[in-house]
Structure formats: C-alpha cells, structure tokens
Design a protein around this motif. Structure first.
Motif, PDB file in Angstrom:
ATOM      1  N   TYR A 108       0.835  -1.223   0.000  1.00 29.07           N
ATOM      2  CA  TYR A 108       0.000   0.000   0.000  1.00 29.07           C
ATOM      3  C   TYR A 108       0.865   1.268   0.000  1.00 29.07           C
ATOM      4  CZ  TYR A 108       0.587  -1.337   4.940  1.00 29.07           C
ATOM      5  OH  TYR A 108       1.100  -1.763   6.131  1.00 29.07           O
ATOM      6  N   HIS A 109       2.104   1.176   0.482  1.00 26.51           N
ATOM      7  CA  HIS A 109       2.974   2.370   0.429  1.00 26.51           C
ATOM      8  C   HIS A 109       3.283   2.732  -1.022  1.00 26.51           C
ATOM      9  CE1 HIS A 109       4.436   1.118   4.664  1.00 26.51           C
ATOM     10  NE2 HIS A 109       3.535   2.073   4.769  1.00 26.51           N
ATOM     11  N   LEU A 143       2.173   3.461  12.593  1.00 33.83           N
ATOM     12  CA  LEU A 143       1.408   2.480  11.809  1.00 33.83           C
ATOM     13  C   LEU A 143       2.347   1.595  10.987  1.00 33.83           C
ATOM     14  CD1 LEU A 143      -1.547   4.637  10.433  1.00 33.83           C
ATOM     15  CD2 LEU A 143      -1.714   2.728  12.035  1.00 33.83           C
ATOM     16  N   GLY A 144       3.620   1.592  11.359  1.00 33.37           N
ATOM     17  CA  GLY A 144       4.597   0.840  10.570  1.00 33.37           C
ATOM     18  C   GLY A 144       4.707  -0.613  10.990  1.00 33.37           C
ATOM     19  N   ILE A 145       5.207  -1.424  10.075  1.00 38.64           N
ATOM     20  CA  ILE A 145       5.539  -2.817  10.383  1.00 38.64           C
ATOM     21  C   ILE A 145       7.039  -2.947  10.190  1.00 38.64           C
ATOM     22  CG2 ILE A 145       5.158  -5.234   9.732  1.00 38.64           C
ATOM     23  CD1 ILE A 145       2.352  -4.437   8.831  1.00 38.64           C
ATOM     24  N   ARG A 146       7.723  -3.535  11.164  1.00 37.65           N
ATOM     25  CA  ARG A 146       9.187  -3.581  11.134  1.00 37.65           C
ATOM     26  C   ARG A 146       9.693  -4.966  10.749  1.00 37.65           C
ATOM     27  NH1 ARG A 146      11.254  -0.189  16.291  1.00 37.65           N
ATOM     28  NH2 ARG A 146      10.858  -2.091  17.469  1.00 37.65           N
ATOM     29  N   ARG A 161      -3.678  -6.906  10.033  1.00 35.25           N
ATOM     30  CA  ARG A 161      -5.146  -6.883   9.955  1.00 35.25           C
ATOM     31  C   ARG A 161      -5.656  -5.467  10.236  1.00 35.25           C
ATOM     32  NH1 ARG A 161      -6.690 -11.145  12.976  1.00 35.25           N
ATOM     33  NH2 ARG A 161      -7.272 -12.466  11.241  1.00 35.25           N
ATOM     34  N   PHE A 162      -5.148  -4.875  11.298  1.00 36.41           N
ATOM     35  CA  PHE A 162      -5.606  -3.528  11.670  1.00 36.41           C
ATOM     36  C   PHE A 162      -5.184  -2.486  10.625  1.00 36.41           C
ATOM     37  CE2 PHE A 162      -4.328   0.498  13.663  1.00 36.41           C
ATOM     38  CZ  PHE A 162      -5.591   0.977  13.996  1.00 36.41           C
ATOM     39  N   ILE A 163      -3.895  -2.530  10.252  1.00 39.05           N
ATOM     40  CA  ILE A 163      -3.369  -1.480   9.361  1.00 39.05           C
ATOM     41  C   ILE A 163      -3.951  -1.605   7.957  1.00 39.05           C
ATOM     42  CG2 ILE A 163      -1.260  -0.552   8.286  1.00 39.05           C
ATOM     43  CD1 ILE A 163       0.237  -1.526  10.863  1.00 39.05           C
ATOM     44  N   LEU A 164      -4.075  -2.824   7.468  1.00 36.74           N
ATOM     45  CA  LEU A 164      -4.564  -2.988   6.089  1.00 36.74           C
ATOM     46  C   LEU A 164      -6.028  -2.563   5.980  1.00 36.74           C
ATOM     47  CD1 LEU A 164      -3.531  -3.777   3.328  1.00 36.74           C
ATOM     48  CD2 LEU A 164      -4.358  -6.081   3.713  1.00 36.74           C
ATOM     49  N   ASP A 165      -6.791  -2.821   7.040  1.00 32.61           N
ATOM     50  CA  ASP A 165      -8.187  -2.395   7.043  1.00 32.61           C
ATOM     51  C   ASP A 165      -8.256  -0.865   6.875  1.00 32.61           C
ATOM     52  OD1 ASP A 165     -10.920  -2.920   7.340  1.00 32.61           O
ATOM     53  OD2 ASP A 165     -10.836  -2.139   9.396  1.00 32.61           O
ATOM     54  N   TYR A 166      -7.390  -0.190   7.631  1.00 31.67           N
ATOM     55  CA  TYR A 166      -7.329   1.278   7.575  1.00 31.67           C
ATOM     56  C   TYR A 166      -6.854   1.760   6.193  1.00 31.67           C
ATOM     57  CZ  TYR A 166      -5.421   5.895   8.789  1.00 31.67           C
ATOM     58  OH  TYR A 166      -5.122   7.229   8.822  1.00 31.67           O
ATOM     59  N   LYS A 167      -5.813   1.118   5.669  1.00 33.65           N
ATOM     60  CA  LYS A 167      -5.269   1.523   4.353  1.00 33.65           C
ATOM     61  C   LYS A 167      -6.282   1.258   3.243  1.00 33.65           C
ATOM     62  CE  LYS A 167      -1.352   2.882   5.887  1.00 33.65           C
ATOM     63  NZ  LYS A 167      -0.890   4.269   5.800  1.00 33.65           N
ATOM     64  N   ASN A 168      -7.010   0.133   3.366  1.00 28.33           N
ATOM     65  CA  ASN A 168      -8.004  -0.181   2.333  1.00 28.33           C
ATOM     66  C   ASN A 168      -9.130   0.847   2.325  1.00 28.33           C
ATOM     67  OD1 ASN A 168      -6.865  -2.319   0.992  1.00 28.33           O
ATOM     68  ND2 ASN A 168      -7.740  -3.884   2.342  1.00 28.33           N
ATOM     69  N   THR A 169      -9.447   1.384   3.492  1.00 30.35           N
ATOM     70  CA  THR A 169     -10.477   2.437   3.540  1.00 30.35           C
ATOM     71  C   THR A 169      -9.985   3.653   2.741  1.00 30.35           C
ATOM     72  OG1 THR A 169     -11.032   1.666   5.745  1.00 30.35           O
ATOM     73  CG2 THR A 169     -11.901   3.815   5.131  1.00 30.35           C
ATOM     74  N   ILE A 170      -8.712   3.992   2.925  1.00 30.85           N
ATOM     75  CA  ILE A 170      -8.154   5.139   2.181  1.00 30.85           C
ATOM     76  C   ILE A 170      -8.126   4.824   0.672  1.00 30.85           C
ATOM     77  CG2 ILE A 170      -6.079   6.562   1.840  1.00 30.85           C
ATOM     78  CD1 ILE A 170      -5.486   6.118   4.848  1.00 30.85           C
ATOM     79  N   LEU A 171      -7.653   3.628   0.352  1.00 28.66           N
ATOM     80  CA  LEU A 171      -7.537   3.263  -1.080  1.00 28.66           C
ATOM     81  C   LEU A 171      -8.903   3.293  -1.767  1.00 28.66           C
ATOM     82  CD1 LEU A 171      -4.952   0.306  -0.880  1.00 28.66           C
ATOM     83  CD2 LEU A 171      -4.573   2.548  -1.906  1.00 28.66           C
ATOM     84  N   THR A 172      -9.906   2.748  -1.105  1.00 29.22           N
ATOM     85  CA  THR A 172     -11.215   2.636  -1.772  1.00 29.22           C
ATOM     86  C   THR A 172     -12.022   3.933  -1.658  1.00 29.22           C
ATOM     87  OG1 THR A 172     -12.119   1.641   0.239  1.00 29.22           O
ATOM     88  CG2 THR A 172     -11.400   0.127  -1.486  1.00 29.22           C
ATOM     89  N   GLY A 176     -10.624   5.581  -4.687  1.00 28.88           N
ATOM     90  CA  GLY A 176     -11.502   4.797  -5.571  1.00 28.88           C
ATOM     91  C   GLY A 176     -10.794   3.656  -6.283  1.00 28.88           C
ATOM     92  N   VAL A 177      -9.764   3.098  -5.640  1.00 26.69           N
ATOM     93  CA  VAL A 177      -9.090   1.950  -6.253  1.00 26.69           C
ATOM     94  C   VAL A 177      -9.410   0.680  -5.452  1.00 26.69           C
ATOM     95  CG1 VAL A 177      -7.225   3.365  -7.219  1.00 26.69           C
ATOM     96  CG2 VAL A 177      -6.893   2.258  -5.001  1.00 26.69           C
ATOM     97  N   SER A 178      -9.049  -0.469  -6.002  1.00 22.94           N
ATOM     98  CA  SER A 178      -9.397  -1.738  -5.356  1.00 22.94           C
ATOM     99  C   SER A 178      -8.608  -1.935  -4.057  1.00 22.94           C
ATOM    100  CB  SER A 178      -9.050  -2.910  -6.273  1.00 22.94           C
ATOM    101  OG  SER A 178      -9.647  -2.713  -7.513  1.00 22.94           O
ATOM    102  N   PRO A 179      -9.263  -2.604  -3.087  1.00 20.89           N
ATOM    103  CA  PRO A 179      -8.542  -2.883  -1.831  1.00 20.89           C
ATOM    104  C   PRO A 179      -7.517  -3.998  -2.020  1.00 20.89           C
ATOM    105  CG  PRO A 179     -10.703  -3.918  -1.799  1.00 20.89           C
ATOM    106  CD  PRO A 179     -10.633  -3.148  -3.098  1.00 20.89           C
ATOM    107  N   LEU A 180      -6.591  -4.094  -1.078  1.00 19.00           N
ATOM    108  CA  LEU A 180      -5.600  -5.181  -1.100  1.00 19.00           C
ATOM    109  C   LEU A 180      -6.125  -6.333  -0.242  1.00 19.00           C
ATOM    110  CD1 LEU A 180      -2.425  -2.960  -0.622  1.00 19.00           C
ATOM    111  CD2 LEU A 180      -2.955  -4.297  -2.666  1.00 19.00           C
TER     112      LEU A 180
END
Ligand code: GDP
Ligand code: IMO
Ligand code: MG
Length: 427
Positions: A108-109, A143-146, A161-172, A176-180
C-alpha cells in the motif's frame, strides 16, 4: 578507531557509493542509515558494475560487515533481488545484516506514493515511486511494520489486519481503487520473513562491539543534504534525513562517536525530480554535461537536471553537516569545457545574498551570480596525484575548497576505485 560519516552534499547521486566502496577496504563495518530503495548507487568493482539500492556499498570488501540500519525502510522484494544478484555474481552476503527495527515498505505504500503524486498534479514532487514517503509517514504515525515483526507470524497478522483495514479504507474511499487482500499480503510477507530471517539482528550491538575493538565504522548516507526534509528544498525533498546527525539516529551510534564527516560532492550540480535548482542549465552546456556524464537516474532512469557548481548550496551543506573534508567526484566530466562557472551568490529582489533560503518560493526567485574560471581541456582520468592535474583543474578545486570552507580529501576522476586522487588525509 573513528567513525566516518559519508554524506551527500547536493541533491543525491554525488558518487557516495564509489567513495564508500573505496573507503570500505579499511573499514570493519559499513552502515546504511537512511532512505530506502529510492537510493541508487552504481559501483564499479573487481566483480563488475553493480547497481545497489539497499545493500551498503561496503559489500565488495570481503572483510567488511554491512548493516542496513534502523533508519532505512526496506522493500523485501528489492532486498531479496539484490542479494540474489550479488550471490549470482560471486559476492558474499553472509556478512550482511538488517536491523530488526528497520521499517518495511508494504504494497500500500507503493500504491499510495503513486496516488498521492497524481493528486498533487502540477505540484508533484517527482518521487521515485518506491513508497518511501508513505512508509516513513507510517513510521511517524506508529502504523509501521518492522522487519522484526516478520519473525513472528502471529504479531505480523495482528498488525497487518488492523493497518490494512485502515489503508483499504483510504484506497477505496479516497482514491476509488481496489482494496488489497489481507491473505495475499500476509502470505507474501510470511515468505519474505523466511528469506530475511537470517539477516535480521539487533544491529546496534554489532556497532558497539566494533567500537570496543577500535575498528573503523563508516556511516553511509543515501540521498543528499538538499533533499533533507528539514534543511532541503521542502516539500521537494525525500522523507528521511540524509544528514550526518541522522547517521546516529539511523544506526544507534551515539553522537560523540562520529569523528569525521566526509561530504561527497560532484564537481558540478545535478538534481532529479521537481523543485528549485538555481544553477540548472537548460541549454547546450547542460545537455553536454548530461550526455558526457551519462546523468540518468540509477533507480528510475530519468534524465538528471545538470548545472554549474552552486557554492552557496555546498557551503550550506558544510555548515549543517560539519564536514571535516570533501570528496570531489566527476571532475573528469568537466574535462572538455573551455570555461567553467561557479555560483558565488544569489540575486534576490535586487540584492545579492550569500545564503541558502529556507523556503522554495524564495529559492525559485534566486538568480545565480557566477564567477568564471578557465577550463583545462585535457583528460584527467589517468591522473593519480594532485600535482599532476592541469593547473586550471587545480585552480578550480582550490576555489571550490575556499568557497565551501572545506579541504578536499579526495578527488575522483572516474568510476573505478583506482581513478582517485588522495589529496589530503581523511583521518
Ligand atoms: P550515489 O547515489 O551518490 O552513490 O551516486 P550514483 O551511483 O547514483 O551516481 C554517481 C555515478 O557516477 C555512478 O555511475 C558512478 O559509477 C559514477 N562515478 C563516481 N565517481 C565518478 C567520477 O569521478 N567520474 C566519473 N566519470 N564517474 C564517477
Ligand atoms: P541516492 O542515494 C537522487 C529524490 C527523488 C525526488 C525526491 C523524493 O542515489 O543519492 P522519494 O522517492 O525519496 O520520495 O523522492 O527525492 N531522490 C533522489 N535523488 N538520488 C537519490 O538517492 C534520491 N532519492 C530520492 O528524485 O525528487
Ligand atoms: Mg544515486
């Protein structure tokens, strides 16, 4: 033994890789402390020519331990590809380690880097598109993963799980792009974890031990001072600090350990990406320098903007980093030019200023004030001693030293290790 920080004085691509590779012969440890795979170091070694993005430039020195410090953001796919290529060509990477505190670049970055650039439209930064800005933003936002998280799949899943849910909200919702897919990203990063595990360590301890044994350590910066988010041409900068001070933060060394700061500077200026560059040459001379110097980005292949040496920018870098000496690279690229210019001031609103303005709107208005020097019009690539350089080349170097208030320790006249003049001792 001391710690030498090797720092870019300009907008990156100064030839730091060549200089670190050269100095690594005498060093026990080389630590990359900033950036990510936005960096591109081209190094010509006895093994051939290499483009490194993450692996420290000391890797070609067989006794030198190389560390990717906590200050670096790591794209695991790029790292794996790089070590595969090194191994295939006979370079040993068993002396290479990654800090368990270094943050990871996630898919997502990379997506967000592209989307944010597009959203900026005419004000795009011209990033390398590698996800660097979004990764460092997540580090600051907690919000980083090391890399250390890759060693425990349960922790990785919980965070992802937590971060991707948040990032997918931003992406979609915003873009307006597809979630990961959580499953896909998780399984991909579990595989990366298996591959990276042998390299991951608490690396600052290794540096401490090397210092206790009185061994030489090199701190290798990516990028250059004028791309620093605080002291560079913000917002046309990168997202991590390439300064000497950041060498401590990005590696875990204490500030009182750094004994020398070597600035690496081209004999002229280049920049890739957007943002002001007062001495940029949009003419035949600029094209000549670009073609002769093959000034195209190692990471993106983009043509680099070329211009005369900006002594105001270079002196500013010296002040911010406390350079104890500089390595002047690519002198040979100027060999053919009949006359050379050095920027010694900026014309701003009718006045002449001799400082590097803190904001880009002011820097955009600055017109360079030049001093002209004769060129040497003779080849320098085979010169190995300072006194054998053409007189005009020595005059040019002497003037740069004077203007940037710093002695030249090294002069580089070609990409290969031996194409170097040792002018004054670094230590
Ligand atoms: P870095 O990112 O600072 O390590 O620099 P890059 O590797 O992106 O760009 C510098 C380029 O100049 C590389 O292709 C080097 O091999 C090359 N190089 C380094 N020093 C010299 C030199 O003195 N003369 C010439 N002609 N090339 C050099
Ligand atoms: P090395 O280590 C030159 C520039 C990009 C862009 C800006 C932001 O090879 O000297 P980013 O992807 O970091 O968000 O892009 O910074 N940039 C570099 N320019 N050399 C580099 O690294 C660079 N790393 C980033 O072109 O203008
Ligand atoms: Mg580079």
């Amino acid at each position: 033994m001391p710690v030498i920080a090797v720092i870019g004085t300009q907008w990156g691509d100064e030839g730091k890789g060549k200089i670190v590779d050269l100095l690594a012969e005498k060093a026990r440890v080389v630590v990359r402390f900033s950036g990510g795979d936005n960096a591109g170091q081209t190094i010509v070694t006895p093994y051939g020519k290499f483009n490194l993005h993450l692996v420290p430039s000391g890797i070609f020195s067989s006794h030198t331990v190389c560390v990717i410090g906590n200050g670096v953001v790591i794209n695991p796919a790029v790292f794996i590809d790089e070590i595969n290529q090194l191994n295939e060509r006979g370079v040993d990477t068993t002396r290479l380690f990654i800090s368990d505190r270094a943050h990871l670049i996630m898919p997502y970055h990379i997506l967000l880097d592209g989307l944010e650039e597009k959203a900026r439209a005419g004000k795009a930064i011209g990033t390398t598109g590698k996800g660097i800005g979004p990764a460092f933003a997540d580090k600051a936002s907690r919000l980083g993963i090391r890399t250390g998280d890759l060693l425990d799949s349960a922790i990785l899943m919980e965070k992802l799980r937590f971060i991707l849910d948040y990032k997918n909200t931003i992406l979609t919702k915003i873009y307006g792009v597809s979630p990961l897919s959580l499953d896909e990203v998780y399984s991909q990063y579990c595989q990366y974890g298996e591959r990276l595990a042998p390299y991951i360590r608490e690396t600052f301890i290794m540096l401490e031990e090397a210092l206790n044994r009185k061994e030489l350590i090199l701190l290798e910066s990516a990028q250059g001072t004028l791309l620093d988010p605080d002291f560079g041409t913000y917002p046309y900068t990168t997202s991590s600090s390439p300064l000497a001070g950041a060498g401590c933060l990005g590696s875990g060394l204490s500030p009182n350990r750094i004994s020398r700061v070597l600035g690496v500077t081209k004999a002229y200026f280049t920049r890739v990406g957007s943002g002001p560059m007062p001495t940029e040459l949009k003419d035949e001379t600029g094209d000549l320098i670009r073609e002769r110097g093959h000034e195209y980005g190692t990471t993106t292949g983009r043509p680099r903007r070329c211009g005369w040496f900006d002594a105001i920018g270079a002196r500013f870098s010296t002040r911010i980093n406390g350079f104890t000496g500089v390595a002047i690279t690519r002198l040979d690229i100027l060999d053919h030019l009949p006359r050379l210019k050095i920027c010694i001031g900026y014309k701003l609103d009718g006045d002449i200023i001799a400082y590097f303005p803190s904001n880009v709107a002011t820097l955009e208005k600055c017109q360079p004030v030049y001093e002209e020097l004769p060129g040497w019009q003779a080849p320098t690539i085979n010169v190995r001693q300072d006194e054998k350089l053409p007189t005009e080349a020595r005059q040019y170097i002497a003037r740069l030293e004077e203007l940037i208030s710093c002695p030249a320790n090294l002069i580089s006249v070609g990409a290969r290790r031996e194409q170097t003049i040792l002018k004054t001792p670094i230590l």
